[in-house]
Write an enzyme that holds these catalytic residues in place. Structure first.
Site, short mmCIF file in Angstrom:
data_model
loop_
_atom_site.label_atom_id
_atom_site.label_comp_id
_atom_site.label_asym_id
_atom_site.label_seq_id
_atom_site.Cartn_x
_atom_site.Cartn_y
_atom_site.Cartn_z
N HIS A 1 11.22 2.79 -11.17
CA HIS A 1 11.89 2.82 -12.47
C HIS A 1 11.50 1.63 -13.35
O HIS A 1 11.12 1.80 -14.52
CB HIS A 1 13.41 2.86 -12.29
CG HIS A 1 14.15 2.84 -13.58
ND1 HIS A 1 14.20 3.91 -14.43
CD2 HIS A 1 14.87 1.85 -14.19
CE1 HIS A 1 14.92 3.60 -15.51
NE2 HIS A 1 15.32 2.36 -15.38
N GLU A 47 12.81 -4.49 -15.69
CA GLU A 47 14.09 -4.43 -16.41
C GLU A 47 14.46 -5.79 -17.00
O GLU A 47 15.02 -5.86 -18.10
CB GLU A 47 15.21 -3.95 -15.47
CG GLU A 47 15.25 -2.45 -15.26
CD GLU A 47 15.76 -1.67 -16.47
OE1 GLU A 47 16.22 -2.30 -17.45
OE2 GLU A 47 15.70 -0.44 -16.44
N GLU A 83 28.02 4.44 -25.70
CA GLU A 83 26.66 4.54 -26.23
C GLU A 83 26.58 5.41 -27.48
O GLU A 83 25.76 6.32 -27.58
CB GLU A 83 25.70 5.07 -25.15
CG GLU A 83 24.23 4.72 -25.41
CD GLU A 83 23.30 5.20 -24.32
OE1 GLU A 83 22.91 6.37 -24.34
OE2 GLU A 83 22.99 4.38 -23.42
N HIS A 102 12.72 3.09 -22.19
CA HIS A 102 13.14 4.19 -21.32
C HIS A 102 12.71 5.56 -21.82
O HIS A 102 12.53 6.47 -21.01
CB HIS A 102 14.65 4.16 -21.13
CG HIS A 102 15.12 3.06 -20.23
ND1 HIS A 102 14.96 1.72 -20.53
CD2 HIS A 102 15.75 3.08 -19.02
CE1 HIS A 102 15.46 0.99 -19.56
NE2 HIS A 102 15.95 1.78 -18.64
N LYS A 162 24.26 -7.62 -21.15
CA LYS A 162 24.62 -6.21 -21.03
C LYS A 162 26.13 -6.03 -21.11
O LYS A 162 26.61 -5.10 -21.77
CB LYS A 162 24.09 -5.61 -19.74
CG LYS A 162 24.46 -4.14 -19.62
CD LYS A 162 23.68 -3.34 -18.64
CE LYS A 162 24.03 -1.86 -18.75
NZ LYS A 162 23.28 -1.02 -17.79
N HIS A 166 11.00 6.90 -18.79
CA HIS A 166 11.54 7.98 -17.95
C HIS A 166 10.52 9.09 -17.75
O HIS A 166 10.39 9.65 -16.65
CB HIS A 166 12.81 8.55 -18.59
CG HIS A 166 14.05 7.76 -18.29
ND1 HIS A 166 15.23 7.96 -18.95
CD2 HIS A 166 14.29 6.77 -17.39
CE1 HIS A 166 16.15 7.14 -18.48
NE2 HIS A 166 15.60 6.40 -17.53
N LYS A 194 27.71 3.56 -16.38
CA LYS A 194 26.93 4.81 -16.42
C LYS A 194 26.71 5.31 -15.00
O LYS A 194 26.22 4.56 -14.14
CB LYS A 194 25.58 4.58 -17.09
CG LYS A 194 25.58 4.64 -18.59
CD LYS A 194 24.14 4.60 -19.10
CE LYS A 194 24.06 4.72 -20.58
NZ LYS A 194 22.66 4.73 -21.08
N ARG A 241 38.99 14.26 -9.79
CA ARG A 241 39.02 13.85 -11.20
C ARG A 241 38.96 12.34 -11.39
O ARG A 241 39.31 11.83 -12.47
CB ARG A 241 40.22 14.44 -11.93
CG ARG A 241 40.19 15.97 -12.00
CD ARG A 241 41.21 16.49 -13.00
NE ARG A 241 41.06 17.92 -13.18
CZ ARG A 241 41.71 18.85 -12.48
NH1 ARG A 241 42.57 18.47 -11.54
NH2 ARG A 241 41.51 20.12 -12.71
N ARG A 262 24.75 0.25 -27.99
CA ARG A 262 24.34 0.27 -26.59
C ARG A 262 23.00 0.97 -26.39
O ARG A 262 22.32 0.75 -25.37
CB ARG A 262 25.42 0.94 -25.73
CG ARG A 262 25.11 0.89 -24.24
CD ARG A 262 26.27 1.37 -23.37
NE ARG A 262 25.90 1.35 -21.97
CZ ARG A 262 26.74 1.57 -20.97
NH1 ARG A 262 28.02 1.82 -21.21
NH2 ARG A 262 26.33 1.55 -19.72
N ASN A 302 18.26 1.05 -23.89
CA ASN A 302 17.30 2.05 -23.44
C ASN A 302 15.87 1.74 -23.89
O ASN A 302 14.99 2.59 -23.75
CB ASN A 302 17.71 3.43 -23.98
CG ASN A 302 19.01 3.92 -23.40
OD1 ASN A 302 19.22 3.85 -22.20
ND2 ASN A 302 19.90 4.41 -24.25
#
Length: 364
Positions: A267, A188, A242, A253, A232, A257, A146, A124, A246, A250
């Site tokens: 990427h 990026e 997010e 993306h 960031k 993606h 993330k 956990r 935030r 993306n």
């Protein structure tokens, strides 16, 4: 180079050109304060060959190596999957890791996402540290908490938000990267120029210094990494989970993606191409003027991102986009430029996106 500390109390970031300070921190955590009983370093085969020995040499010079173990995964996006995740968790169990153990993610974005997710879920949740070794991970994926893995062609469908104790960036690692990895990182970095809302200052810096940045000029690349990392960290502190702001991170993306999965692109390369598509969609919708569109696409091209859009199966692309985890209530959430150095969050239907793509890029 003197250690630079930046970020904030949620996203702690350290930048250096060596691992001396990281070794000192680990000594304090593991030896002096006895905070962690075991430490597992997760890396990949490429990083193991090029960087691992120097990394552990710095650490083990002052810290007991018997408390450390290593897990090495295969490089590449294919390792960000349930099978590798299960193998990693099994290794944690074999090593006898407890809730007082520590994970170090030593590698690029895949290692960071996978190791971070394993740390977020093992018993956990246990602590972890991000030690990114690529431009892409240093400016983006290793900052902000993330973590996650892919399911088939769908990226990051299983994951969790879990902040690392800190992110430690060593810029010297970039000198070991192949050209395609460097190029991916530049994609990026360029993203931040579109979303930074700084009157085009960072965009101008990247345009004027493209040769130096691509050649990893020490002063210029550190400035670029610091600008991205600081921005960031500020965005993540304002919206960690997010729910709003935030989402601008993306940019590129949603389309990127889909391109990455369908055409096996790196990427950052996919993000750069995704930004080109987003700019074209924004132009078609009247959100931006033609001169800004031309100017930003020229910046992307200065970093050698080209793609034959005519070969894209637009219907297949839209089907992948429809599965994006950021969508809701049947609408597709798209980040688009809506002014110079500024983006907005827009809801579009899949039919609208498909029609614009077919018209603007002459897709077959």
């Amino acid at each position: 180079m003197k250690l630079i500390t930046t970020g904030n109390n949620l996203c702690r970031i350290m930048v250096s050109d060596e691992y001396t300070e990281l070794a000192n921190i680990l000594y304090e955590l593991v030896e002096r304060d006895q905070k962690y009983d075991k430490v597992v370093i997760v890396t990949d085969e490429n990083v193991e060959v090029n960087l691992y020995d120097d990394f552990v040499k710095s650490i083990f010079s002052i810290t007991n190596s018997k408390k450390f173990s290593k897990v090495c995964i295969k490089p590449g996006e294919e390792s960000k999957c349930l099978e590798t995740f299960n193998e990693l968790i099994s290794k944690f169990i074999d090593f006898g890791m407890s809730r007082k153990s520590l994970v170090i993610a030593f590698g690029g974005g895949v290692v960071g996402d996978l190791a971070g997710f394993a740390a977020a879920t093992y018993m956990r949740g246990i602590d972890y540290i991000q030690v990114p070794t690529t431009i892409l991970s240093q400016v983006d994926s290793a900052i902000g908490g993330k973590t996650g893995i892919d399911v088939g062609v769908y990226k990051n469908m299983i994951g969790a938000f879990k902040q690392p104790l800190f992110t430690y960036i060593n810029t010297e690692t970039l000198k070991t990267l192949p050209s395609d990895e460097l190029k991916s990182g530049f994609g990026e970095i360029i993203k931040y120029a579109a979303i930074m809302d700084d009157d085009g200052e960072f965009e101008k810096f990247l345009y004027d210094n493209s040769v130096e940045v691509k050649c990893l000029d020490n002063e210029k690349i550190i400035k670029a990494i610091m600008k991205c990392a600081e921005f960031k960290a500020r965005i993540v502190k304002a919206d960690e989970k997010e729910t709003g702001l935030r989402k601008i991170l993306n940019f590129g993306h949603t389309f990127g993606h889909a391109m990455e999965m369908e055409y096996s692109l790196k990427h950052g390369e996919a993000v750069a191409i995704g930004m080109k598509i987003a700019f074209r969609v924004a132009l078609a919708k009247g959100y931006i003027k033609k001169d800004y569109y031309d100017k930003f696409v020229e910046l992307i091209d200065k970093y050698d991102f080209e793609f034959d859009f005519g070969k894209i199966d637009v219907e297949r692309l839209v089907e992948i986009i429809k599965k994006d985890k950021k969508n809701s209530f049947g609408d597709i959430s798209v980040i688009l430029p809506d002014a110079s150095s500024c983006v907005g969050i827009f809801k579009m239907s899949s039919d609208d996106i498909e029609a614009i793509l077919k018209k603007e890029f002459n897709f077959m």
